[in-house]
Design a protein around this motif. Structure first.
Motif, PDB file in Angstrom:
ATOM      1  N   TRP A  36      -6.246  -8.526  12.439  1.00 59.13           N
ATOM      2  CA  TRP A  36      -7.705  -8.539  12.446  1.00 59.13           C
ATOM      3  C   TRP A  36      -8.233  -7.169  12.833  1.00 59.13           C
ATOM      4  CZ3 TRP A  36     -10.213  -7.258  16.914  1.00 59.13           C
ATOM      5  CH2 TRP A  36      -9.462  -7.280  18.069  1.00 59.13           C
ATOM      6  N   PHE A  37      -7.457  -6.484  13.651  1.00 57.48           N
ATOM      7  CA  PHE A  37      -7.810  -5.140  14.098  1.00 57.48           C
ATOM      8  C   PHE A  37      -7.610  -4.129  12.967  1.00 57.48           C
ATOM      9  CE2 PHE A  37      -6.359  -1.150  16.159  1.00 57.48           C
ATOM     10  CZ  PHE A  37      -7.523  -0.831  16.834  1.00 57.48           C
ATOM     11  N   LEU A  38      -6.563  -4.350  12.148  1.00 55.07           N
ATOM     12  CA  LEU A  38      -6.231  -3.428  11.068  1.00 55.07           C
ATOM     13  C   LEU A  38      -6.794  -3.864   9.719  1.00 55.07           C
ATOM     14  CD1 LEU A  38      -2.463  -2.922  11.967  1.00 55.07           C
ATOM     15  CD2 LEU A  38      -4.347  -1.378  12.501  1.00 55.07           C
ATOM     16  N   GLY A  39      -7.425  -5.027   9.664  1.00 56.69           N
ATOM     17  CA  GLY A  39      -7.961  -5.533   8.411  1.00 56.69           C
ATOM     18  C   GLY A  39      -6.934  -6.266   7.561  1.00 56.69           C
ATOM     19  N   MET A  40      -5.842  -6.745   8.162  1.00 55.89           N
ATOM     20  CA  MET A  40      -4.796  -7.472   7.431  1.00 55.89           C
ATOM     21  C   MET A  40      -4.431  -8.781   8.136  1.00 55.89           C
ATOM     22  SD  MET A  40      -2.241  -4.334   6.462  1.00 55.89           S
ATOM     23  CE  MET A  40      -2.008  -3.852   8.145  1.00 55.89           C
ATOM     24  N   PRO A  41      -5.368  -9.660   8.388  1.00 53.64           N
ATOM     25  CA  PRO A  41      -5.030 -10.899   9.113  1.00 53.64           C
ATOM     26  C   PRO A  41      -4.177 -11.864   8.290  1.00 53.64           C
ATOM     27  CG  PRO A  41      -7.287 -10.974   8.361  1.00 53.64           C
ATOM     28  CD  PRO A  41      -6.777  -9.584   8.077  1.00 53.64           C
ATOM     29  N   TRP A  42      -4.136 -11.693   6.983  1.00 55.25           N
ATOM     30  CA  TRP A  42      -3.363 -12.592   6.124  1.00 55.25           C
ATOM     31  C   TRP A  42      -1.863 -12.368   6.263  1.00 55.25           C
ATOM     32  CZ3 TRP A  42      -0.725  -9.509   2.749  1.00 55.25           C
ATOM     33  CH2 TRP A  42      -1.245  -8.232   2.541  1.00 55.25           C
ATOM     34  N   PHE A  43      -1.447 -11.318   6.953  1.00 52.63           N
ATOM     35  CA  PHE A  43      -0.017 -11.081   7.175  1.00 52.63           C
ATOM     36  C   PHE A  43       0.633 -12.222   7.956  1.00 52.63           C
ATOM     37  CE2 PHE A  43       1.870  -6.671   6.552  1.00 52.63           C
ATOM     38  CZ  PHE A  43       1.191  -6.485   5.363  1.00 52.63           C
ATOM     39  N   SER A  44      -0.119 -12.848   8.859  1.00 50.99           N
ATOM     40  CA  SER A  44       0.437 -13.970   9.616  1.00 50.99           C
ATOM     41  C   SER A  44       0.839 -15.111   8.693  1.00 50.99           C
ATOM     42  CB  SER A  44      -0.565 -14.477  10.649  1.00 50.99           C
ATOM     43  OG  SER A  44      -0.744 -13.519  11.653  1.00 50.99           O
ATOM     44  N   ALA A  45       0.076 -15.318   7.643  1.00 48.66           N
ATOM     45  CA  ALA A  45       0.374 -16.390   6.696  1.00 48.66           C
ATOM     46  C   ALA A  45       1.636 -16.099   5.890  1.00 48.66           C
ATOM     47  CB  ALA A  45      -0.811 -16.603   5.755  1.00 48.66           C
ATOM     48  N   ILE A  46       1.998 -14.846   5.767  1.00 46.17           N
ATOM     49  CA  ILE A  46       3.227 -14.470   5.064  1.00 46.17           C
ATOM     50  C   ILE A  46       4.423 -14.536   6.011  1.00 46.17           C
ATOM     51  CG2 ILE A  46       4.413 -12.558   3.902  1.00 46.17           C
ATOM     52  CD1 ILE A  46       1.660 -11.644   2.927  1.00 46.17           C
ATOM     53  N   GLY A  47       4.229 -14.203   7.259  1.00 49.61           N
ATOM     54  CA  GLY A  47       5.329 -14.154   8.222  1.00 49.61           C
ATOM     55  C   GLY A  47       5.952 -15.507   8.507  1.00 49.61           C
ATOM     56  N   ALA A  48       5.137 -16.546   8.624  1.00 42.95           N
ATOM     57  CA  ALA A  48       5.661 -17.873   8.968  1.00 42.95           C
ATOM     58  C   ALA A  48       6.646 -18.404   7.927  1.00 42.95           C
ATOM     59  CB  ALA A  48       4.511 -18.847   9.191  1.00 42.95           C
ATOM     60  N   PRO A  49       6.335 -18.374   6.632  1.00 33.72           N
ATOM     61  CA  PRO A  49       7.335 -18.840   5.655  1.00 33.72           C
ATOM     62  C   PRO A  49       8.601 -17.988   5.640  1.00 33.72           C
ATOM     63  CG  PRO A  49       5.169 -18.740   4.634  1.00 33.72           C
ATOM     64  CD  PRO A  49       5.053 -18.114   5.985  1.00 33.72           C
ATOM     65  N   LEU A  50       8.482 -16.689   5.871  1.00 29.65           N
ATOM     66  CA  LEU A  50       9.671 -15.842   5.933  1.00 29.65           C
ATOM     67  C   LEU A  50      10.586 -16.262   7.077  1.00 29.65           C
ATOM     68  CD1 LEU A  50       8.298 -12.247   5.232  1.00 29.65           C
ATOM     69  CD2 LEU A  50       9.738 -13.637   3.756  1.00 29.65           C
ATOM     70  N   ILE A  51       9.996 -16.608   8.201  1.00 27.17           N
ATOM     71  CA  ILE A  51      10.786 -17.057   9.350  1.00 27.17           C
ATOM     72  C   ILE A  51      11.483 -18.376   9.024  1.00 27.17           C
ATOM     73  CG2 ILE A  51      10.645 -17.875  11.740  1.00 27.17           C
ATOM     74  CD1 ILE A  51       8.274 -15.867  12.082  1.00 27.17           C
ATOM     75  N   ILE A  52      10.760 -19.311   8.438  1.00 27.69           N
ATOM     76  CA  ILE A  52      11.335 -20.618   8.100  1.00 27.69           C
ATOM     77  C   ILE A  52      12.471 -20.468   7.086  1.00 27.69           C
ATOM     78  CG2 ILE A  52      10.844 -22.837   6.986  1.00 27.69           C
ATOM     79  CD1 ILE A  52       7.995 -22.576   8.255  1.00 27.69           C
ATOM     80  N   LEU A  53      12.237 -19.691   6.044  1.00 28.81           N
ATOM     81  CA  LEU A  53      13.286 -19.484   5.036  1.00 28.81           C
ATOM     82  C   LEU A  53      14.500 -18.779   5.639  1.00 28.81           C
ATOM     83  CD1 LEU A  53      11.099 -18.469   1.975  1.00 28.81           C
ATOM     84  CD2 LEU A  53      12.363 -20.600   2.277  1.00 28.81           C
ATOM     85  N   GLY A  54      14.268 -17.863   6.549  1.00 26.53           N
ATOM     86  CA  GLY A  54      15.376 -17.180   7.214  1.00 26.53           C
ATOM     87  C   GLY A  54      16.216 -18.125   8.047  1.00 26.53           C
TER      88      GLY A  54
END
Length: 104
Positions: A36-54
């Motif tokens: 939110w500080f950098l203007g990329m809050p949607w990164f959190s939505a990408i990180g969660a599936p990567l963790i689950i798939l990993g």
């Protein structure tokens, strides 16, 4: 049937690919948490599936290493495709498929 190196190598590759994917997911989620500080809050939505798939890739790699539950080993190998080193997942899929007869 005689045991070969294929499921063992597939398990190791899936575990490594899953660990790298999980770490990547954690980094992406961490960047998203400050996004939110950098203007990329949607990164959190990408990180969660990567963790689950990993995590699924790691579990599947363990099952491939133990030569148990071929379907889960294959699913873990497929999940190892996602991440920065997708080639490891591709090789894991090939080796799990070639070693299918060795699974219980």
């Amino acid at each position: 049937m005689e045991k070969t190196w294929k499921p063992t190598v597939a398990g190791i590759l899936a575990i490594i690919g899953g660990a790298i994917g999980t770490i990547s997911g954690i980094v992406v989620a961490a960047v998203g948490s400050i996004g939110w500080f950098l203007g990329m809050p949607w990164f959190s939505a990408i990180g969660a599936p990567l963790i689950i798939l990993g995590v699924v890739a790691i579990v599947g790699g363990i099952y491939a290493f133990k030569r148990k539950i071929w379907g889960l080993a294959l699913a873990g190998s497929i999940c190892a495709l996602v991440g920065p080193l997708g080639l490891l997942g591709l090789l894991a899929i090939i080796f799990v498929s070639l070693g299918k007869g060795e699974f219980e």
